[in-house]
Write a protein that holds these residues in place. Structure first.
Motif, mmCIF file in Angstrom:
data_model
loop_
_atom_site.group_PDB
_atom_site.id
_atom_site.type_symbol
_atom_site.label_atom_id
_atom_site.label_comp_id
_atom_site.label_asym_id
_atom_site.label_seq_id
_atom_site.Cartn_x
_atom_site.Cartn_y
_atom_site.Cartn_z
ATOM 1 N N ASN A 32 0.836 -1.200 0.000
ATOM 2 C CA ASN A 32 0.000 0.000 0.000
ATOM 3 C C ASN A 32 0.871 1.250 0.000
ATOM 4 O O ASN A 32 1.511 1.541 -1.010
ATOM 5 N N ASN A 54 -0.928 4.464 -7.995
ATOM 6 C CA ASN A 54 -2.086 5.140 -7.410
ATOM 7 C C ASN A 54 -2.937 4.163 -6.612
ATOM 8 O O ASN A 54 -3.599 4.547 -5.642
ATOM 9 N N THR A 55 -2.935 2.901 -7.016
ATOM 10 C CA THR A 55 -3.695 1.854 -6.341
ATOM 11 C C THR A 55 -2.902 1.214 -5.205
ATOM 12 O O THR A 55 -3.330 0.191 -4.658
ATOM 13 N N HIS A 59 -1.148 -4.269 -4.603
ATOM 14 C CA HIS A 59 -2.590 -4.438 -4.411
ATOM 15 C C HIS A 59 -2.950 -5.891 -4.721
ATOM 16 O O HIS A 59 -2.618 -6.410 -5.796
ATOM 17 N N GLY A 272 -0.933 0.201 -12.425
ATOM 18 C CA GLY A 272 -0.577 -0.208 -11.085
ATOM 19 C C GLY A 272 0.851 -0.664 -10.901
ATOM 20 O O GLY A 272 1.135 -1.492 -10.035
ATOM 21 N N VAL A 311 -6.984 -2.116 -12.485
ATOM 22 C CA VAL A 311 -6.870 -0.750 -11.963
ATOM 23 C C VAL A 311 -8.170 0.018 -12.183
ATOM 24 O O VAL A 311 -8.662 0.707 -11.283
ATOM 25 N N ILE A 314 -10.697 -1.093 -9.703
ATOM 26 C CA ILE A 314 -10.367 -0.627 -8.354
ATOM 27 C C ILE A 314 -10.700 0.846 -8.198
ATOM 28 O O ILE A 314 -11.246 1.276 -7.175
ATOM 29 N N ILE A 315 -10.369 1.659 -9.213
ATOM 30 C CA ILE A 315 -10.673 3.097 -9.144
ATOM 31 C C ILE A 315 -12.161 3.310 -8.913
ATOM 32 O O ILE A 315 -12.563 4.135 -8.075
ATOM 33 N N GLU A 318 -13.378 1.104 -5.365
ATOM 34 C CA GLU A 318 -12.814 1.631 -4.118
ATOM 35 C C GLU A 318 -12.888 3.157 -4.051
ATOM 36 O O GLU A 318 -12.332 3.770 -3.145
ATOM 37 N N LEU A 320 -11.617 5.778 -5.742
ATOM 38 C CA LEU A 320 -10.326 6.440 -5.585
ATOM 39 C C LEU A 320 -10.364 7.921 -5.945
ATOM 40 O O LEU A 320 -9.537 8.690 -5.448
ATOM 41 N N THR A 405 -4.864 4.861 -2.156
ATOM 42 C CA THR A 405 -5.396 3.891 -1.203
ATOM 43 C C THR A 405 -4.820 4.091 0.201
ATOM 44 O O THR A 405 -5.099 3.296 1.098
#
Length: 426
Positions: A32, A54-55, A59, A272, A311, A314-315, A318, A320, A405
């Motif tokens: 992280n 960014n992730t 991850h 990522g 990615v 996830i954006i 989660e 982001l 994150t």
């Protein structure tokens, strides 16, 4: 001699001097927004591999996606025998890019390649040669990209000559007294003194200058550029390599201006931590190059495509973009408190989402940059256990790029360490 020093000696013996490293910190593992070196020491990461992870480091969803792809195959070359993941990634990116025009994509490996190919596409479409960039801009280390870059040291010094038909304008920067009107007047003078609009293929701009110092372009300026480009048949290229993929609180920073670029370059946070870059643009423009004119051996590397698809999920899942805004708000508040404490040394704190900067000066004078203090803060930060990056044409800006994150309590811990650094140095 400790393990980090030993590795640094080994590196210095075999690496070209020009490929330096900021600190003798050799990474063993990362999770992280935390990094552990080969001696087991923990660091809070405010760099994210220069806005790449960014992730976050490692991850688990990206690890799983890449592992699954590796079980199937690692490389076939998308220009020879392609695969479904690269088609799916292009479909998603053309749907997510700003604006309603039909779009297409192409992929390469690095941000500099994306910039080079965007210029190639612009020249092929317009049948023009001139390209306009901005002072302080950074577009890469290849020859054309260096020519576009508006910062000499260390990126251009000793490497010329650079390609012709490249021109630079002042970037609007209220803190340093450069207004939108002055930038636009300089463009008008360029058209009258150096190159007529009918010979300009493209204007390339970062919505927030990265290496140049984290200065956001005013939305109204980007809107005026869009109108001028439309007036003269010039393509507008938005370089979203550092600003893209939720870093600024929107998927792409261009969205703040409500404009549609003709072409966008993207890389860094796209996958990522896996090497991938691309150009997304209006379909008729993207199709200007002939088959075989674009690409590369490792373009659309399958492991990177698998990572990039994850990615994007996830954006969204989660949230982001929202997390980037929360990070930016927290960091701006904490850094502004430090600015109030050290007004003669911290000239300005600024951010767009989680793209945060602190500009360092002498004696409260904006015209007296303080690169010496900047270097000292970065070095002392490593000693304290926080990884910081500098930037700026004069080397006097600390930039903060935490993974989106990042838990807020760990970010606060890192800012506490920064506060200790400043107390030691000022």
């Amino acid at each position: 001699m400790n393990k980090n020093q030993e590795l640094q000696q080994r590196k210095d013996a075999v690496f070209a001097r020009g490929m330096g490293n900021m600190a003798a910190l050799y990474v063993d593992k990362a999770k992280n927004n935390e990094i552990w070196d080969v001696e087991g020491r923990r660091y809070i990461d405010f760099a994210a591999g220069i806005a790449v992870v960014n992730t976050g480091h490692s991850h688990p969803r990206i690890q799983a996606a890449v592992a699954a792809q590796l079980e199937r195959f690692s490389h076939t070359c998308a220009m020879v025998t392609p695969y479904e993941s690269v088609v799916e990634l292009a479909e998603k990116l053309v749907a997510l890019a700003p604006g309603n025009s039909p779009k297409k994509a192409m992929f390469v490996t690095t941000g500099a390649e994306a910039v080079e190919n965007a210029v190639k596409i612009a020249r092929a479409h317009t049948k023009r040669s001139g390209v306009i960039a901005f002072n302080g801009g950074f577009h890469g280390r290849t020859n054309l990209a260096m020519g576009l870059t508006g910062k000499v040291a260390p990126y251009k010094a000793g490497f010329g000559p650079f390609p012709g038909e490249i021109y630079h304008l002042p970037y609007p920067n209220a803190y340093h007294g450069v207004t939108e009107a002055q930038s636009l007047k300089a463009l008008d003078e360029l058209f009258h003194c150096d190159i007529e609009p009918g010979r300009v293929a493209a204007i390339i701009i970062e919505p927030v200058q990265g290496e140049g110092g984290f200065y956001p372009a005013p939305p109204s300026f980007l809107q005026k550029l869009r109108a001028l480009c439309d007036q003269h048949g010039i393509l507008l290229i938005c370089d979203e390599i550092q600003t893209g993929f939720a870093r600024t609180g929107k998927l792409f920073a261009t969205e703040y201006a409500g404009i549609e670029p003709d072409l966008m370059t993207m890389a860094k946070g796209i996958a990522g931590g896996f090497p991938l870059a691309g150009v997304v643009g209006k379909a008729d423009i993207m199709d200007a190059a002939n088959p075989g004119g674009l690409g590369g051996t490792y373009a659309a590397f399958p492991l990177a495509c698998a990572a990039a698809l994850e990615v994007l999920k996830i954006i969204e899942e989660e949230q982001l973009c929202a997390k980037a805004l929360a990070l930016g708000e927290l960091m701006n508040k904490r850094l502004s408190e430090l600015q109030a404490k050290y007004p003669r040394h911290i000239g300005q704190v600024r951010n767009l989402g989680a793209m945060v900067a602190m500009e360092l000066i002498h004696n409260g004078d904006v015209d007296q940059p303080n690169p010496e203090l900047t270097k000292a803060i970065v070095a002392k930060g490593i000693e304290k256990g926080v990884i910081l990056l500098s930037c700026g044409v004069r080397g006097n800006v600390i930039r903060f790029l935490p993974p989106l994150t990042s838990p807020l309590e760990v970010v606060n811990e890192g800012l506490d360490l920064l506060e200790q650094v400043l107390a030691d140095l000022i």
